[in-house]
Structure formats: structure tokens, C-alpha cells
Write an enzyme that holds these catalytic residues in place. Sequence first.
Site, PDB file in Angstrom:
ATOM      1  N   GLN A   1       0.850  -1.196   0.000  1.00  0.00           N
ATOM      2  CA  GLN A   1       0.000   0.000   0.000  1.00  0.00           C
ATOM      3  C   GLN A   1       0.884   1.244   0.000  1.00  0.00           C
ATOM      4  O   GLN A   1       0.386   2.350  -0.045  1.00  0.00           O
ATOM      5  CB  GLN A   1      -0.884   0.005   1.246  1.00  0.00           C
ATOM      6  CG  GLN A   1      -1.795  -1.195   1.335  1.00  0.00           C
ATOM      7  CD  GLN A   1      -2.399  -1.344   2.723  1.00  0.00           C
ATOM      8  OE1 GLN A   1      -3.391  -0.704   3.061  1.00  0.00           O
ATOM      9  NE2 GLN A   1      -1.793  -2.167   3.550  1.00  0.00           N
ATOM     10  N   ASN A   2       2.205   1.025   0.082  1.00  0.00           N
ATOM     11  CA  ASN A   2       3.118   2.158   0.195  1.00  0.00           C
ATOM     12  C   ASN A   2       3.414   2.777  -1.166  1.00  0.00           C
ATOM     13  O   ASN A   2       3.353   2.118  -2.194  1.00  0.00           O
ATOM     14  CB  ASN A   2       4.413   1.740   0.886  1.00  0.00           C
ATOM     15  CG  ASN A   2       4.162   1.351   2.331  1.00  0.00           C
ATOM     16  OD1 ASN A   2       3.100   1.633   2.863  1.00  0.00           O
ATOM     17  ND2 ASN A   2       5.118   0.699   2.956  1.00  0.00           N
TER      18      ASN A   2
ATOM     19  N   HIS B   1      -1.394   1.352  -4.316  1.00  0.00           N
ATOM     20  CA  HIS B   1      -1.751   2.767  -4.172  1.00  0.00           C
ATOM     21  C   HIS B   1      -0.869   3.683  -5.008  1.00  0.00           C
ATOM     22  O   HIS B   1      -0.740   4.871  -4.702  1.00  0.00           O
ATOM     23  CB  HIS B   1      -1.715   3.163  -2.693  1.00  0.00           C
ATOM     24  CG  HIS B   1      -2.761   2.465  -1.870  1.00  0.00           C
ATOM     25  ND1 HIS B   1      -2.818   2.527  -0.501  1.00  0.00           N
ATOM     26  CD2 HIS B   1      -3.803   1.681  -2.247  1.00  0.00           C
ATOM     27  CE1 HIS B   1      -3.845   1.801  -0.067  1.00  0.00           C
ATOM     28  NE2 HIS B   1      -4.453   1.276  -1.107  1.00  0.00           N
TER      29      HIS B   1
ATOM     30  N   GLY C   1       3.035  -4.505   8.998  1.00  0.00           N
ATOM     31  CA  GLY C   1       2.994  -3.057   9.224  1.00  0.00           C
ATOM     32  C   GLY C   1       1.801  -2.359   8.602  1.00  0.00           C
ATOM     33  O   GLY C   1       1.933  -1.279   8.053  1.00  0.00           O
ATOM     34  N   THR C   2       0.659  -3.011   8.687  1.00  0.00           N
ATOM     35  CA  THR C   2      -0.551  -2.345   8.184  1.00  0.00           C
ATOM     36  C   THR C   2      -1.668  -2.492   9.206  1.00  0.00           C
ATOM     37  O   THR C   2      -1.795  -3.550   9.848  1.00  0.00           O
ATOM     38  CB  THR C   2      -0.998  -2.901   6.802  1.00  0.00           C
ATOM     39  OG1 THR C   2      -2.263  -2.329   6.469  1.00  0.00           O
ATOM     40  CG2 THR C   2      -1.100  -4.405   6.776  1.00  0.00           C
TER      41      THR C   2
ATOM     42  N   VAL D   1       3.741  -3.938  15.481  1.00  0.00           N
ATOM     43  CA  VAL D   1       4.149  -3.602  16.852  1.00  0.00           C
ATOM     44  C   VAL D   1       3.026  -3.853  17.844  1.00  0.00           C
ATOM     45  O   VAL D   1       3.261  -3.952  19.049  1.00  0.00           O
ATOM     46  CB  VAL D   1       4.624  -2.126  16.982  1.00  0.00           C
ATOM     47  CG1 VAL D   1       6.015  -1.946  16.406  1.00  0.00           C
ATOM     48  CG2 VAL D   1       3.637  -1.161  16.362  1.00  0.00           C
ATOM     49  N   GLU D   2       1.797  -3.964  17.318  1.00  0.00           N
ATOM     50  CA  GLU D   2       0.663  -4.189  18.228  1.00  0.00           C
ATOM     51  C   GLU D   2      -0.394  -5.038  17.545  1.00  0.00           C
ATOM     52  O   GLU D   2      -0.366  -5.195  16.322  1.00  0.00           O
ATOM     53  CB  GLU D   2       0.055  -2.842  18.650  1.00  0.00           C
ATOM     54  CG  GLU D   2      -0.481  -2.067  17.461  1.00  0.00           C
ATOM     55  CD  GLU D   2      -0.929  -0.647  17.801  1.00  0.00           C
ATOM     56  OE1 GLU D   2      -0.475  -0.099  18.804  1.00  0.00           O
ATOM     57  OE2 GLU D   2      -1.742  -0.121  17.023  1.00  0.00           O
TER      58      GLU D   2
HETATM   59  P1  NAD Z   1      -1.435   2.776   8.911  1.00  0.00           P
HETATM   60  O1  NAD Z   1      -0.703   4.026   9.244  1.00  0.00           O
HETATM   61  O2  NAD Z   1      -2.925   2.764   9.022  1.00  0.00           O
HETATM   62  O3  NAD Z   1      -0.923   1.589   9.868  1.00  0.00           O
HETATM   63  C1  NAD Z   1       0.437   1.334  10.073  1.00  0.00           C
HETATM   64  C2  NAD Z   1       0.558   0.051  10.876  1.00  0.00           C
HETATM   65  O4  NAD Z   1       1.939  -0.237  11.035  1.00  0.00           O
HETATM   66  C3  NAD Z   1      -0.045   0.138  12.282  1.00  0.00           C
HETATM   67  O5  NAD Z   1      -0.828  -1.017  12.524  1.00  0.00           O
HETATM   68  C4  NAD Z   1       1.176   0.191  13.212  1.00  0.00           C
HETATM   69  O6  NAD Z   1       0.925  -0.435  14.448  1.00  0.00           O
HETATM   70  C5  NAD Z   1       2.188  -0.578  12.385  1.00  0.00           C
HETATM   71  N1  NAD Z   1       3.587  -0.222  12.649  1.00  0.00           N
HETATM   72  C6  NAD Z   1       4.126   1.017  12.869  1.00  0.00           C
HETATM   73  N2  NAD Z   1       5.456   0.949  13.012  1.00  0.00           N
HETATM   74  C7  NAD Z   1       5.777  -0.359  12.880  1.00  0.00           C
HETATM   75  C8  NAD Z   1       7.009  -1.069  12.927  1.00  0.00           C
HETATM   76  N3  NAD Z   1       8.188  -0.451  13.139  1.00  0.00           N
HETATM   77  N4  NAD Z   1       6.978  -2.417  12.769  1.00  0.00           N
HETATM   78  C9  NAD Z   1       5.805  -3.070  12.567  1.00  0.00           C
HETATM   79  N5  NAD Z   1       4.604  -2.447  12.501  1.00  0.00           N
HETATM   80  C10 NAD Z   1       4.595  -1.109  12.651  1.00  0.00           C
HETATM   81  O7  NAD Z   1      -0.924   2.360   7.480  1.00  0.00           O
HETATM   82  P2  NAD Z   1      -1.546   1.414   6.345  1.00  0.00           P
HETATM   83  O8  NAD Z   1      -2.247   0.270   6.972  1.00  0.00           O
HETATM   84  O9  NAD Z   1      -0.457   1.197   5.366  1.00  0.00           O
HETATM   85  O10 NAD Z   1      -2.699   2.238   5.616  1.00  0.00           O
HETATM   86  C11 NAD Z   1      -2.778   3.586   5.479  1.00  0.00           C
HETATM   87  C12 NAD Z   1      -2.378   4.203   4.131  1.00  0.00           C
HETATM   88  O11 NAD Z   1      -1.240   4.985   4.400  1.00  0.00           O
HETATM   89  C13 NAD Z   1      -1.992   3.361   2.966  1.00  0.00           C
HETATM   90  O12 NAD Z   1      -2.865   3.651   1.945  1.00  0.00           O
HETATM   91  C14 NAD Z   1      -0.600   3.873   2.551  1.00  0.00           C
HETATM   92  O13 NAD Z   1      -0.591   4.096   1.143  1.00  0.00           O
HETATM   93  C15 NAD Z   1      -0.479   5.215   3.233  1.00  0.00           C
HETATM   94  N6  NAD Z   1       0.866   5.615   3.701  1.00  0.00           N
HETATM   95  C16 NAD Z   1       1.986   5.190   3.051  1.00  0.00           C
HETATM   96  C17 NAD Z   1       3.248   5.548   3.530  1.00  0.00           C
HETATM   97  C18 NAD Z   1       4.468   5.076   2.764  1.00  0.00           C
HETATM   98  O14 NAD Z   1       4.432   4.937   1.537  1.00  0.00           O
HETATM   99  N7  NAD Z   1       5.583   4.810   3.450  1.00  0.00           N
HETATM  100  C19 NAD Z   1       3.362   6.313   4.692  1.00  0.00           C
HETATM  101  C20 NAD Z   1       2.183   6.744   5.331  1.00  0.00           C
HETATM  102  C21 NAD Z   1       0.931   6.390   4.835  1.00  0.00           C
END
Ligand code: NAD
Length: 263
Positions: free
Chosen positions: A116-117, A134, A202-203, A229-230
Amino acid sequence: MKQVATVRLDEERSVLTGDLDSLKMAWAGRRNAVALTGAGVSVESGIPDFRSDCGLWRRFDPMEYGTLECFLHDPAKAWELYRELGATLQGKEPNPAHIALADMERRGDLKGVLTQNIDGLHQAAGSRMVVELHGTHSSLHCLGCGHVEPFSTAFLQPGPVPTCPACGQALKPNVVLFGEPVREAAMARTLMERCGTMLVIGTSAEVVPACLYPEEVLQSGGSILEFNVEATVRTHSGLGPNGVLVQGPVGRMLPLFLKQLSS
Ligand code: NAD
């Protein structure tokens, strides 16, 4: 919450601990494993997820600034987020979790990654089969005529909204905004064929339709290995017959998973 086998990090000894037998059994019996990744896999690369206590998502509520409606009605407002996010993504490198996933694909243990990143870090780490549900922040596109061009740091400067050189409409990053359909759905389908083991990494697994892929695996009798992490909504609704929650920072957990399960 249903009883879920859980593996944690033993910080002192730097090893995985807990229901290791369940994890070993699940991995030994894996079928066409596919990873579904979210923002959490890139947190240790310095890119905050939606929950992170950071300025970016505090100032720009994704449900307000990250929608198609916002871009169409007020592109200048939407570009406030795109510029800040673009600046955040600059110079970021893959972390050990991205690298471990690329290794797993190379060894033939993983078919590929549904992500999704939008940050391109899986490809930077060497993963070859990456489905960007995405889209990507590395290019801009025009919704009017379909023109596409690479994202450049020039777009990060404050000023007027970048416009399409062909038709003059406002350009937008080539990402899927809330209100737009996901990309590469056909490729995702191919990757999902006969998938009986999904690594959900990590989602928060709350964004549709990405969250439906794990559901599909469970419905076909498969299992989920969740790295987070949770505990999440996904954990609470069950991970399947051989499911395991691997709880801890994925940049630590995935390399240890590789080391301890392949020895
Ligand atoms: P989210 O922010 O809803 O959830 C992130 C998840 O990752 C949480 O459950 C959290 O507990 C977990 N997490 C955080 N740090 C962690 C770690 N170090 N190790 C393991 N788990 C960890 O994100 P999502 O579910 O990807 O959905 C939200 C939307 O955010 C997506 O559509 C995505 O495209 C977008 N997004 C993308 C980026 C990116 O490209 N890096 C950054 C921010 C948001």
C-alpha cells in the site's frame, strides 16, 4: 480477542521468543506465500505512518487532504500535503525489513509483495515482484489527458500548483487518493493465485480493498503471519488455523525470523 499464537522480541538476547514452534510449523507448511505491506514497514526508514506522533499527519488529516475530492476542488490545498510528503520521502533508504523481504523472494520463499506504500523502498531493496496498489509518489500524472512525468524536487518549492504541459490541468502525484480505485488489480490477482500463506506486515489492515486480500486467504483455508508492533483489527478477527502474530518492530523481527527459521 481470539487466542492467537504470538512471538515477541527478547531484547536482551536479540532473539525471537514465545510461540516459536507455531511459527516454525506455519512457515514450514507455507503455500505460495505473499506479503501485504503497509506504512509500518517504512517507519524504521524514517517515514511516519498515519498513527505516528509526528507533525505531518497531525497537520494534514489524510481523510481531509488525501482525498480525490480535495484535489479536484482545491488542488492548492492538496498540494500542501503532497509537498510535505514529498519532502519526507526524499533520501529515504530501505531498512532491514525491506531487505529481508527481497532476500525471501530471491530464495524462492516469497512470490512477491502487495504494497500500500508509495515510497518505492521495496524496489530499492531489490524486490522484483512488487504490486503498488496505491501507486507511487515518484511520478506525477494528469487526470485530464493522462500525461505522466517524473517527480522532481522542483515540485517541492512553494508556489503555484504544477500544471500539465499538454493540457494545463493541475498535476497530481501518481498515487491513489481516498476515493480512487486501486492500481494493478490484475497483477494483484495473479500474485494472489493459490496463496495459502500471507505475511501481513505493518498495516492496520483497515483500508479497503487491501484489507480484503488477507480475508481471501483465510476464506480459502490459509493462514496469516502478522508482523506488527501491536495487535490490530486483523489480529482480533483471527489469523487462520496456523496464524501467528509476530509482535515488535518489523525491521528487527523480519531479519530474526529469517535467521531463526532458516537455521
Ligand atoms: P497505517 O498508518 O494505518 O498503519 C500502520 C501500521 O503499522 C499500524 O498497525 C502500526 O501499528 C504498524 N507499525 C508502525 N510501526 C511499525 C514497525 N516499526 N513495525 C511493525 N509495525 C509497525 O498504514 P496502512 O495500513 O499502510 O494504511 C494507510 C495508508 O497509508 C496506505 O494507503 C498507505 O498508502 C499510506 N501511507 C503510506 C506511507 C508510505 O508509503 N511509506 C506512509 C504513510 C501512509
